[in-house]
Write a protein that holds these residues in place. Structure first.
Motif, mmCIF file in Angstrom:
data_model
loop_
_atom_site.group_PDB
_atom_site.id
_atom_site.type_symbol
_atom_site.label_atom_id
_atom_site.label_comp_id
_atom_site.label_asym_id
_atom_site.label_seq_id
_atom_site.Cartn_x
_atom_site.Cartn_y
_atom_site.Cartn_z
ATOM 1 N N ARG A 112 0.828 -1.201 0.000
ATOM 2 C CA ARG A 112 0.000 0.000 0.000
ATOM 3 C C ARG A 112 0.870 1.262 0.000
ATOM 4 N NH1 ARG A 112 -3.174 -3.617 3.058
ATOM 5 N NH2 ARG A 112 -5.407 -3.559 2.568
ATOM 6 N N ALA A 113 1.931 1.233 0.795
ATOM 7 C CA ALA A 113 2.836 2.381 0.849
ATOM 8 C C ALA A 113 3.487 2.610 -0.505
ATOM 9 C CB ALA A 113 3.900 2.167 1.925
ATOM 10 N N ALA A 114 3.912 1.536 -1.148
ATOM 11 C CA ALA A 114 4.508 1.668 -2.477
ATOM 12 C C ALA A 114 3.496 2.227 -3.467
ATOM 13 C CB ALA A 114 5.028 0.309 -2.946
ATOM 14 N N ARG A 115 2.250 1.773 -3.382
ATOM 15 C CA ARG A 115 1.197 2.308 -4.260
ATOM 16 C C ARG A 115 0.987 3.799 -4.002
ATOM 17 N NH1 ARG A 115 -3.530 -1.188 -2.433
ATOM 18 N NH2 ARG A 115 -4.751 0.387 -3.543
ATOM 19 N N ALA A 116 1.041 4.198 -2.746
ATOM 20 C CA ALA A 116 0.860 5.610 -2.404
ATOM 21 C C ALA A 116 1.983 6.455 -2.991
ATOM 22 C CB ALA A 116 0.814 5.784 -0.887
ATOM 23 N N VAL A 117 3.196 5.943 -2.915
ATOM 24 C CA VAL A 117 4.352 6.669 -3.458
ATOM 25 C C VAL A 117 4.266 6.725 -4.980
ATOM 26 C CG1 VAL A 117 6.858 6.682 -3.657
ATOM 27 C CG2 VAL A 117 5.800 6.125 -1.469
ATOM 28 N N GLU A 118 3.916 5.598 -5.585
ATOM 29 C CA GLU A 118 3.810 5.555 -7.047
ATOM 30 C C GLU A 118 2.693 6.474 -7.548
ATOM 31 O OE1 GLU A 118 4.968 4.439 -10.873
ATOM 32 O OE2 GLU A 118 5.967 4.295 -8.926
ATOM 33 N N ALA A 119 1.590 6.544 -6.807
ATOM 34 C CA ALA A 119 0.495 7.439 -7.178
ATOM 35 C C ALA A 119 0.935 8.900 -7.064
ATOM 36 C CB ALA A 119 -0.724 7.186 -6.301
ATOM 37 N N ALA A 120 1.765 9.201 -6.075
ATOM 38 C CA ALA A 120 2.300 10.554 -5.936
ATOM 39 C C ALA A 120 3.279 10.860 -7.067
ATOM 40 C CB ALA A 120 2.995 10.707 -4.584
ATOM 41 N N TYR A 138 -1.639 11.892 3.603
ATOM 42 C CA TYR A 138 -0.316 12.371 3.222
ATOM 43 C C TYR A 138 -0.371 13.017 1.841
ATOM 44 C CZ TYR A 138 1.435 9.262 6.966
ATOM 45 O OH TYR A 138 1.674 8.643 8.167
ATOM 46 N N ALA A 139 -1.114 12.404 0.941
ATOM 47 C CA ALA A 139 -1.264 12.966 -0.399
ATOM 48 C C ALA A 139 -1.911 14.351 -0.318
ATOM 49 C CB ALA A 139 -2.110 12.036 -1.268
ATOM 50 N N GLU A 140 -2.889 14.470 0.541
ATOM 51 C CA GLU A 140 -3.556 15.770 0.716
ATOM 52 C C GLU A 140 -2.587 16.792 1.294
ATOM 53 O OE1 GLU A 140 -7.756 17.491 2.525
ATOM 54 O OE2 GLU A 140 -6.900 15.658 3.368
ATOM 55 N N ALA A 141 -1.800 16.381 2.288
ATOM 56 C CA ALA A 141 -0.845 17.289 2.921
ATOM 57 C C ALA A 141 0.220 17.755 1.934
ATOM 58 C CB ALA A 141 -0.178 16.592 4.111
ATOM 59 N N LEU A 142 0.524 16.925 0.952
ATOM 60 C CA LEU A 142 1.524 17.293 -0.059
ATOM 61 C C LEU A 142 0.927 18.126 -1.186
ATOM 62 C CD1 LEU A 142 3.537 13.945 -0.332
ATOM 63 C CD2 LEU A 142 4.267 16.069 0.777
ATOM 64 N N GLY A 143 -0.362 18.400 -1.085
ATOM 65 C CA GLY A 143 -1.010 19.244 -2.082
ATOM 66 C C GLY A 143 -1.336 18.547 -3.384
ATOM 67 N N LEU A 144 -1.445 17.216 -3.346
ATOM 68 C CA LEU A 144 -1.759 16.481 -4.566
ATOM 69 C C LEU A 144 -3.245 16.594 -4.906
ATOM 70 C CD1 LEU A 144 0.343 13.243 -3.983
ATOM 71 C CD2 LEU A 144 0.977 15.321 -5.212
ATOM 72 N N GLU A 145 -3.557 16.456 -6.184
ATOM 73 C CA GLU A 145 -4.942 16.449 -6.623
ATOM 74 C C GLU A 145 -5.493 15.081 -6.249
ATOM 75 O OE1 GLU A 145 -8.450 16.419 -7.920
ATOM 76 O OE2 GLU A 145 -7.226 15.119 -9.207
ATOM 77 N N LEU A 146 -6.424 15.041 -5.292
ATOM 78 C CA LEU A 146 -6.810 13.786 -4.664
ATOM 79 C C LEU A 146 -7.564 12.830 -5.584
ATOM 80 C CD1 LEU A 146 -7.727 14.885 -1.028
ATOM 81 C CD2 LEU A 146 -5.631 13.812 -1.865
#
Length: 213
Positions: free
Chosen positions: A105-113, A147-155
């Motif tokens: 899941r963490a790898a998916r989160a990083v790859e999505a970012a 974390y994605a939200e905190a980094l300002g990513l388009e959710l």
């Protein structure tokens, strides 16, 4: 205690964890001769945290964001990136361990970012927060989205990438390469295609210095 001494201790602790706990299985043993297969060690789409213009030295880490040993080695890798900026190409490959509930899941989160140009920021975020979510039997999907939200990513785009089969395929391709190269635990480092067996940060710097000569 000096910063370098703390990092050396961290590296030693990291590899103590790797030796003590079987993290992955492979047809190869940890004692096998490293496989020199450039197309396996680094692919065109592999994530780079820094690139050397001359391309002479490439440092690759196969990692698991939930792995305690990887977390212990993280400060040393960050120091190497700083010390050898512009001289060494630093590459990250995913190698989530099946027994770690949130590693993939963490790898998916990083790859999505990464799809939004935030690979490095999310990579760092995972290690900075590792103690908050690792080694738990509770899925961390909601936390990773925060974390994605905190980094300002388009959710909406991040959600789509996080759940896309192509994202998981991308991660698993790294795992296949790692197993073919004899990776049996994390972190595992390669320098110009040669598998390293460091016991301290001094071992890593010595290997890099020798490759740069």
């Amino acid at each position: 205690m000096s910063a370098n001494a703390r990092i050396s201790i961290g590296i030693a602790a990291a590899f103590a964890v790797v030796v003590a706990v079987p993290l992955a299985t492979s047809n190869r043993t940890a004692d096998d001769t490293p496989v020199a297969a450039p197309d396996r060690v680094v692919r065109a789409d592999s994530h780079r945290l820094g690139t050397a213009a001359d391309g002479k030295v490439t440092f690759v880490e196969f990692l698991d964001f939930e792995c305690e040993a990887c977390g212990a080695a993280y400060p040393a890798v960050e120091k190497l990136r700083k010390d050898y900026a512009g001289k060494v190409t630093f590459v990250v490959r995913y190698f989530p361990i099946p027994s770690h509930l949130n590693a993939e899941r963490a790898a998916r989160a990083v790859e999505a970012a990464a799809a939004q140009g935030k690979f490095e920021a999310m990579y760092q975020k995972m290690y900075e927060t590792q103690t908050e979510w690792a080694e738990q039997q509770v899925p961390a999907d909601v936390r990773f989205r925060s974390y994605a939200e905190a980094l300002g990513l388009e959710l909406a785009a991040w959600d789509k990438a996080y759940n896309e089969p192509a994202t998981l395929d991308r991660i698993r391709k790294d795992v296949v390469d790692g197993k073919e190269l004899g990776v049996t635990g994390t972190p595992t480092f390669f320098l110009n295609g040669t598998k390293l067996e460091p016991k301290s940060v001094d071992d890593l710097t010595a290997s890099i210095d020798a490759a740069l000569e």
